[in-house]
Design an enzyme around this catalytic site. Structure first.
Site, PDB file in Angstrom:
ATOM      1  N   GLU A   1      32.631 -24.726  18.323  1.00 14.96           N
ATOM      2  CA  GLU A   1      31.650 -23.762  17.814  1.00 14.96           C
ATOM      3  C   GLU A   1      31.220 -22.758  18.875  1.00 14.96           C
ATOM      4  O   GLU A   1      31.123 -21.559  18.608  1.00 14.96           O
ATOM      5  CB  GLU A   1      30.372 -24.496  17.365  1.00 14.96           C
ATOM      6  CG  GLU A   1      30.498 -25.291  16.097  1.00 14.96           C
ATOM      7  CD  GLU A   1      30.303 -24.417  14.864  1.00 14.96           C
ATOM      8  OE1 GLU A   1      29.939 -23.242  15.033  1.00 14.96           O
ATOM      9  OE2 GLU A   1      30.536 -24.918  13.748  1.00 14.96           O
TER      10      GLU A   1
ATOM     11  N   PRO B   1      42.836 -28.308  23.354  1.00 18.09           N
ATOM     12  CA  PRO B   1      43.763 -29.189  22.644  1.00 18.09           C
ATOM     13  C   PRO B   1      43.742 -28.921  21.142  1.00 18.09           C
ATOM     14  O   PRO B   1      44.773 -29.032  20.468  1.00 18.09           O
ATOM     15  CB  PRO B   1      43.255 -30.607  22.945  1.00 18.09           C
ATOM     16  CG  PRO B   1      41.996 -30.470  23.717  1.00 18.09           C
ATOM     17  CD  PRO B   1      41.796 -29.038  24.089  1.00 18.09           C
TER      18      PRO B   1
ATOM     19  N   ASP C   1      -8.334   2.385   7.661  1.00 15.87           N
ATOM     20  CA  ASP C   1      -9.443   2.005   6.791  1.00 15.87           C
ATOM     21  C   ASP C   1     -10.140   0.766   7.321  1.00 15.87           C
ATOM     22  O   ASP C   1      -9.610   0.051   8.155  1.00 15.87           O
ATOM     23  CB  ASP C   1      -8.905   1.703   5.391  1.00 15.87           C
ATOM     24  CG  ASP C   1      -8.574   2.980   4.640  1.00 15.87           C
ATOM     25  OD1 ASP C   1      -9.151   4.023   4.986  1.00 15.87           O
ATOM     26  OD2 ASP C   1      -7.741   2.915   3.718  1.00 15.87           O
TER      27      ASP C   1
ATOM     28  N   LYS D   1     -14.033   3.134   4.544  1.00 10.21           N
ATOM     29  CA  LYS D   1     -15.082   3.088   3.531  1.00 10.21           C
ATOM     30  C   LYS D   1     -15.609   1.675   3.508  1.00 10.21           C
ATOM     31  O   LYS D   1     -14.865   0.732   3.344  1.00 10.21           O
ATOM     32  CB  LYS D   1     -14.501   3.426   2.160  1.00 10.21           C
ATOM     33  CG  LYS D   1     -13.935   4.800   2.073  1.00 10.21           C
ATOM     34  CD  LYS D   1     -13.548   5.088   0.626  1.00 10.21           C
ATOM     35  CE  LYS D   1     -12.676   6.315   0.533  1.00 10.21           C
ATOM     36  NZ  LYS D   1     -11.386   6.143   1.226  1.00 10.21           N
TER      37      LYS D   1
ATOM     38  N   THR E   1       0.294  -6.557  -0.768  1.00 14.22           N
ATOM     39  CA  THR E   1      -0.990  -6.280  -1.401  1.00 14.22           C
ATOM     40  C   THR E   1      -1.838  -7.550  -1.517  1.00 14.22           C
ATOM     41  O   THR E   1      -1.315  -8.670  -1.519  1.00 14.22           O
ATOM     42  CB  THR E   1      -0.772  -5.624  -2.780  1.00 14.22           C
ATOM     43  OG1 THR E   1      -2.028  -5.145  -3.250  1.00 14.22           O
ATOM     44  CG2 THR E   1      -0.179  -6.592  -3.788  1.00 14.22           C
ATOM     45  N   ALA E   2      -3.166  -7.349  -1.587  1.00 15.63           N
ATOM     46  CA  ALA E   2      -4.102  -8.477  -1.548  1.00 15.63           C
ATOM     47  C   ALA E   2      -3.789  -9.527  -2.612  1.00 15.63           C
ATOM     48  O   ALA E   2      -3.886 -10.722  -2.357  1.00 15.63           O
ATOM     49  CB  ALA E   2      -5.535  -7.967  -1.700  1.00 15.63           C
TER      50      ALA E   2
ATOM     51  N   MET F   1     -11.758  -5.584  -5.971  1.00 14.55           N
ATOM     52  CA  MET F   1     -13.063  -4.931  -5.835  1.00 14.55           C
ATOM     53  C   MET F   1     -14.061  -5.394  -6.883  1.00 14.55           C
ATOM     54  O   MET F   1     -14.938  -4.619  -7.295  1.00 14.55           O
ATOM     55  CB  MET F   1     -12.901  -3.400  -5.910  1.00 14.55           C
ATOM     56  CG  MET F   1     -12.098  -2.857  -4.756  1.00 14.55           C
ATOM     57  SD  MET F   1     -12.007  -1.076  -4.740  1.00 14.55           S
ATOM     58  CE  MET F   1     -10.549  -0.771  -5.707  1.00 14.55           C
TER      59      MET F   1
HETATM   60  N1  SAH Z   1      -4.659  -1.381  -1.030  1.00 12.98           N
HETATM   61  C1  SAH Z   1      -5.285  -2.693  -0.983  1.00 12.98           C
HETATM   62  C2  SAH Z   1      -6.451  -2.795  -1.925  1.00 12.98           C
HETATM   63  C3  SAH Z   1      -7.587  -1.895  -1.604  1.00 12.98           C
HETATM   64  S1  SAH Z   1      -8.927  -2.135  -2.688  1.00 12.98           S
HETATM   65  C4  SAH Z   1      -4.243  -3.760  -1.288  1.00 12.98           C
HETATM   66  O1  SAH Z   1      -3.135  -3.444  -1.705  1.00 12.98           O
HETATM   67  O2  SAH Z   1      -4.549  -4.931  -1.083  1.00 12.98           O
HETATM   68  C5  SAH Z   1      -9.920  -3.263  -1.785  1.00 12.98           C
HETATM   69  C6  SAH Z   1      -9.966  -4.617  -2.480  1.00 12.98           C
HETATM   70  O3  SAH Z   1      -8.788  -5.338  -2.160  1.00 12.98           O
HETATM   71  C7  SAH Z   1     -11.084  -5.511  -2.031  1.00 12.98           C
HETATM   72  O4  SAH Z   1     -12.292  -5.196  -2.697  1.00 12.98           O
HETATM   73  C8  SAH Z   1     -10.567  -6.863  -2.423  1.00 12.98           C
HETATM   74  O5  SAH Z   1     -10.712  -7.091  -3.796  1.00 12.98           O
HETATM   75  C9  SAH Z   1      -9.098  -6.716  -2.128  1.00 12.98           C
HETATM   76  N2  SAH Z   1      -8.759  -7.230  -0.791  1.00 12.98           N
HETATM   77  C10 SAH Z   1      -8.166  -6.551   0.202  1.00 12.98           C
HETATM   78  N3  SAH Z   1      -7.976  -7.336   1.276  1.00 12.98           N
HETATM   79  C11 SAH Z   1      -8.448  -8.556   0.933  1.00 12.98           C
HETATM   80  C12 SAH Z   1      -8.535  -9.801   1.602  1.00 12.98           C
HETATM   81  N4  SAH Z   1      -8.092  -9.968   2.847  1.00 12.98           N
HETATM   82  N5  SAH Z   1      -9.082 -10.844   0.946  1.00 12.98           N
HETATM   83  C13 SAH Z   1      -9.526 -10.699  -0.321  1.00 12.98           C
HETATM   84  N6  SAH Z   1      -9.476  -9.548  -0.983  1.00 12.98           N
HETATM   85  C14 SAH Z   1      -8.943  -8.484  -0.384  1.00 12.98           C
END
Ligand code: SAH
Length: 472
Positions: free
Chosen positions: A22, A43, A249, A271, A332-333, A384
């Site tokens: 190998e 060999p 952000d 924000k 995403t979250a 949110m």
């Molecule tokens: N673009 C982001 C979402 C932005 S809106 C994404 O794709 O995840 C913001 C919301 O995302 C928060 O109010 C919450 O509901 C969620 N969120 C983002 N990060 C989070 C985390 N680490 N734990 C729990 N909720 C989260």
């Protein structure tokens, strides 16, 4: 002792590999890629090596090591698992002044084979002089992650134009400036898209005198993921490494920003829930200002930039103003929080549809299609919604979801202080209040949420209604 680094041109030169297993196979594959004429003495051969020998791609000398094997050889690699043979090979080759590498034996080797990050024609070789292979492996992984695959085609293209550039731009300083602009501009971006023709056009444009035109920067809309920096993509990491300016952000984790280029200008446009961050128009103006100044701007957003992140508006603005952009998606979250809470968003027995919705404020709440969101055998991920849990509960119950539908609330998902609260839909708001839920939090409603109690694997165990009762 310090080693002297070299890159060897092995094209057409005979290299002897002693051993046919190998390890020998790995070494031989690399030697063939460098064009070496491989002679393998052993060999018996690994089936792949036997096939190559039958095809005439390598030459097999059967049997045990003999000095004759060293005839007309430039380099020897001893890759047997027999220490005695390896020693014998090293001694015989050394006596003939032939460079020798004994695999995994620095002391017996007169040359070391480095770890390589291969972006041919660019190659990065790493060695610790045999002291710390583990460290070398780690370094190699880092470099693999940070250096994208456009590097090879980039070097090849510049190689093809090197003479022309030299002839056209005589002054060394001006030439350096031209290279800088070429590397930071649309040529590199085109190569990353795999568009070699566009890259060449961009380089030609620069050569035709475009070098004096004002340089246009670009914006990368980058998803930072939900918090855990391990969830960044390789492309996100690379953009962060090159950025001149980063507009981020509030939801972007500190650990993620740590990974960005040290001398990048960082601008917090965050924000905060309930508070006003920078108005969207001001963010647009900043993007435009920095891009027009020729900078590489990263617009860094929590999670995915285009899931409830106003990424779409920013893209429309950039398009309208002719600023080049790209989008690097993020985790995403909903995906991350579910995964880190042990909740599978779909499940053959429980859910065939997943819905992502945002529930910020009364007006959004009233505008949602609650009939669809409350349908059975579906998973609902609500962003949110922390301040609107009572309204959410009422709407879902009013539209037919059962009072005992499971939910999971994930606070600070994927972070060290993640909390998960699980319960029944009818006690949603009460449980959140009892445990002083704080944003950011993601709400998951549906049968799959109940699985958190069994499948949780990250951070503290989920908090349940029973914990609430015990505390009361
Ligand atoms: N673009 C982001 C979402 C932005 S809106 C994404 O794709 O995840 C913001 C919301 O995302 C928060 O109010 C919450 O509901 C969620 N969120 C983002 N990060 C989070 C985390 N680490 N734990 C729990 N909720 C989260």
């Amino acid at each position: 002792m310090k080693l002297y680094p070299l890159f060897a041109d092995l094209a057409g030169r005979t290299v002897l590999v002693v051993g046919g297993g190998e390890v020998a196979l790995r070494k031989i594959a690399a030697l063939l890629a460098a064009g070496a004429a491989v002679r393998v003495g052993a060999p018996a051969l690994h089936p792949q090596l036997a096939q190559w020998a039958a095809q005439g791609r390598i030459r097999h000398v059967p049997g045990f090591f003999h000095e004759d094997w060293l005839e007309r050889v430039w380099l020897v690699i001893a890759a047997t698992d027999d220490a005695g043979t390896n020693r014998q090979v090293a001694a015989a080759a050394g006596a003939r002044r032939i460079w020798t590498n004994v695999v995994d034996d620095a002391a017996l080797s007169s040359v070391h084979v480095p770890a390589v990050v291969d972006r041919a024609p660019v190659q990065i070789a790493i060695s610790s002089g045999g002291t710390a292979p583990m460290l070398v492996r780690r370094l190699r992984e880092r470099l693999e992650a940070t250096l994208d695959h456009a590097l090879g085609p980039l070097a090849a293209l510049l190689g093809r134009y090197r003479r022309r550039i030299r002839a056209r731009v005589r002054d060394a300083g001006a030439r350096r400036a031209l290279y800088q602009r070429a590397l930071d501009g649309p040529m590199t971006a085109a190569l990353r898209r795999g568009d070699g023709a566009a890259a060449e056009r961009a380089l030609r444009r620069l050569l035709r005198g475009g070098a004096s035109a004002p340089m246009c920067g670009s914006v990368a809309l980058v998803g930072a993921g939900p918090g855990d920096p391990g969830l960044l993509t390789l492309n996100a990491l690379r953009r962060l490494n090159e950025a001149d300016v980063i507009l981020y952000d509030r939801l972007v984790g500190r650990d993620v920003l740590e990974l960005a280029r040290r001398d990048a200008l960082r601008i917090d446009v965050g924000k905060r829930a309930g508070e006003r961050g920078m108005p969207q128009a001001a963010i647009h103006a900043l993007l435009l200002e920095h891009a027009r100044a020729g900078r590489r701007v990263v617009r860094l957003k929590g999670g995915d930039p285009c899931v409830f992140g106003r990424g779409g508006e920013e893209l429309e603005f950039l398009r309208a103003h002719g600023v080049p952009y790209e989008v690097v998606p993020g985790v995403t979250a909903a995906l991350a929080c579910a995964a880190y809470a042990g909740v599978p968003l779909t499940h053959r027995d429980h859910a065939h549809v997943v819905q992502f919705a945002t529930a910020r404020g009364r007006t959004t709440l009233d505008a949602l299609d609650w009939r669809a969101l409350a349908a059975p055998r579906r998973t609902l991920a609500l962003y949110m919604g922390a301040a609107e849990l009572d309204g959410i509960r009422r709407q879902l119950l009013a539209h037919g979801r059962g009072a005992d539908t499971p939910f999971a609330l994930v606070e600070n998902g994927t972070c060290a202080d993640q909390r998960v609260i699980v319960g029944r839909l009818d006690e949603l708001a009460a449980l959140a209040r009892a445990h002083a839920l704080r944003p950011p939090a993601l709400l998951i409603v549906g049968e799959v949420a109940a699985l958190a109690s069994r499948l949780a694997w990250f951070g503290a165990a989920p908090i349940t209604a029973a914990d609430f009762a015990a505390a009361a």
